[in-house]
Design a protein around this motif. Structure first.
Motif, mmCIF file in Angstrom:
data_model
loop_
_atom_site.group_PDB
_atom_site.id
_atom_site.type_symbol
_atom_site.label_atom_id
_atom_site.label_comp_id
_atom_site.label_asym_id
_atom_site.label_seq_id
_atom_site.Cartn_x
_atom_site.Cartn_y
_atom_site.Cartn_z
ATOM 1 N N GLN A 112 58.518 51.560 42.071
ATOM 2 C CA GLN A 112 57.516 50.889 42.894
ATOM 3 C C GLN A 112 58.023 49.539 43.383
ATOM 4 N N GLU A 113 57.749 49.272 44.651
ATOM 5 C CA GLU A 113 58.027 47.966 45.244
ATOM 6 C C GLU A 113 56.691 47.283 45.499
ATOM 7 N N ILE A 114 56.472 46.146 44.852
ATOM 8 C CA ILE A 114 55.206 45.425 44.964
ATOM 9 C C ILE A 114 55.454 44.127 45.722
ATOM 10 N N ASN A 115 54.695 43.935 46.790
ATOM 11 C CA ASN A 115 54.824 42.725 47.603
ATOM 12 C C ASN A 115 53.572 41.863 47.472
ATOM 13 N N PRO A 116 53.678 40.523 47.738
ATOM 14 C CA PRO A 116 54.910 39.828 48.123
ATOM 15 C C PRO A 116 55.863 39.668 46.947
ATOM 16 N N GLY A 117 57.052 39.344 47.251
ATOM 17 C CA GLY A 117 58.105 39.190 46.249
ATOM 18 C C GLY A 117 59.445 39.532 46.876
ATOM 19 N N PRO A 118 59.770 40.811 46.939
ATOM 20 C CA PRO A 118 59.080 41.882 46.200
ATOM 21 C C PRO A 118 59.530 41.922 44.743
ATOM 22 N N LYS A 119 58.726 42.602 43.925
ATOM 23 C CA LYS A 119 59.162 42.895 42.567
ATOM 24 C C LYS A 119 59.154 44.407 42.392
ATOM 25 N N TYR A 120 59.935 44.869 41.435
ATOM 26 C CA TYR A 120 60.129 46.305 41.271
ATOM 27 C C TYR A 120 59.773 46.734 39.848
ATOM 28 N N GLU A 121 59.085 47.874 39.763
ATOM 29 C CA GLU A 121 58.708 48.436 38.470
ATOM 30 C C GLU A 121 59.118 49.905 38.434
ATOM 31 N N PHE A 122 59.487 50.362 37.239
ATOM 32 C CA PHE A 122 59.973 51.734 37.071
ATOM 33 C C PHE A 122 59.255 52.386 35.891
ATOM 34 N N TYR A 123 58.790 53.619 36.109
ATOM 35 C CA TYR A 123 58.090 54.365 35.067
ATOM 36 C C TYR A 123 58.564 55.814 35.079
ATOM 37 N N ARG A 124 58.362 56.477 33.962
ATOM 38 C CA ARG A 124 58.604 57.924 33.919
ATOM 39 C C ARG A 124 57.450 58.590 34.657
ATOM 40 N N ALA A 125 57.767 59.329 35.712
ATOM 41 C CA ALA A 125 56.719 59.865 36.588
ATOM 42 C C ALA A 125 56.015 61.079 36.007
ATOM 43 N N SER A 126 56.674 61.813 35.140
ATOM 44 C CA SER A 126 56.109 63.077 34.661
ATOM 45 C C SER A 126 55.528 62.983 33.254
ATOM 46 N N GLU A 127 55.395 61.764 32.735
ATOM 47 C CA GLU A 127 54.882 61.608 31.372
ATOM 48 C C GLU A 127 54.004 60.367 31.259
ATOM 49 N N LEU A 128 53.039 60.426 30.353
ATOM 50 C CA LEU A 128 52.176 59.288 30.039
ATOM 51 C C LEU A 128 52.012 59.188 28.528
ATOM 52 N N TYR A 129 51.665 57.994 28.064
ATOM 53 C CA TYR A 129 51.312 57.796 26.661
ATOM 54 C C TYR A 129 49.792 57.850 26.516
ATOM 55 N N LEU A 130 49.322 58.600 25.529
ATOM 56 C CA LEU A 130 47.899 58.659 25.199
ATOM 57 C C LEU A 130 47.698 58.152 23.771
ATOM 58 N N THR A 131 46.690 57.296 23.595
ATOM 59 C CA THR A 131 46.310 56.876 22.247
ATOM 60 C C THR A 131 45.046 57.637 21.863
ATOM 61 N N PRO A 132 45.132 58.553 20.897
ATOM 62 C CA PRO A 132 43.956 59.363 20.540
ATOM 63 C C PRO A 132 43.003 58.592 19.628
#
Length: 200
Positions: A112-132
């Motif tokens: 992801q490119e977030i503006n203004p900045g820009p700043k960049y973020e990276f995540y695993r697209a096919s997985e999420l963490y769940l807290t049960p």
């Protein structure tokens, strides 16, 4: 008039030289065509077309290319926004397929490119963490899941969070999955995306 042995040998060498030159030209032409086809193939960074449906995507910023140099763009979204200190920040999102730690592993990264900045973020697209919620068993929760869309594939040994695999991970579907699981208060306390960074 008969050709001398020396002249015959000379003619043979000329023929060989011409053959080698032509062969080299053909090889260079074939490699050039292959490179052009690779650049134009949907998903390739130079093609500017998503591998999933051929839709256009914005050029990959250098900050993303440097972390994912040989990826394939699967999805792209240009109209997402987020809010920070009462400001609306535009976001560009690319879902990029890259090689994982093993040659056969397919890794999907949400860049992801977030503006203004820009700043960049990276995540695993096919997985999420769940807290049960406390006491909930994976086997019980799995009965609630649509197995065509989701699967619990493991648990974070340090945090105890479950790892949810997402089968539809376009940027829009990724956000919707987070939102949907955030509403499952009777079984899920929290949902969060999994940060990604390149292996060193």
């Amino acid at each position: 008039m008969a050709i001398s042995k020396k002249e015959r040998s000379f003619s043979i060498w000329i023929g060989i030289a011409i053959g080698v030159a032509l062969s080299s030209m053909l090889v260079r032409y074939a490699l050039q065509k292959k490179a052009e086809q690779t650049r134009e193939r949907p998903g390739n960074y130079q093609s500017l077309k998503c591998a999933s449906d051929g839709s256009p995507f914005s050029p990959i910023p250098d900050a993303i290319c440097s972390k994912i140099p040989h990826g394939i763009v699967v999805f792209f979204e240009n109209n997402q926004t987020t809010h920070d200190s009462n400001l609306t920040l535009p976001i560009k999102s690319w879902v990029i397929e890259s090689a994982g730690s093993f040659r056969s592993e397919r890794l999907f990264i949400l860049a992801q490119e977030i503006n203004p900045g820009p700043k960049y973020e990276f995540y695993r697209a096919s997985e999420l963490y769940l807290t049960p919620v406390k006491g909930l068993e994976i086997s019980t929760f799995e009965k609630e899941l649509n197995e065509d869309k989701f699967k619990i594939i493991g648990e974070n040994s340090q945090s105890g969070e479950w790892i949810l695999q997402i089968k539809n991970f376009s940027p829009l579907a990724f956000r919707k999955t987070i939102e949907d699981f955030s509403y499952k208060k009777d079984s899920i306390l929290s949902v969060r995306s999994i940060p990604w960074s390149p292996a060193r």
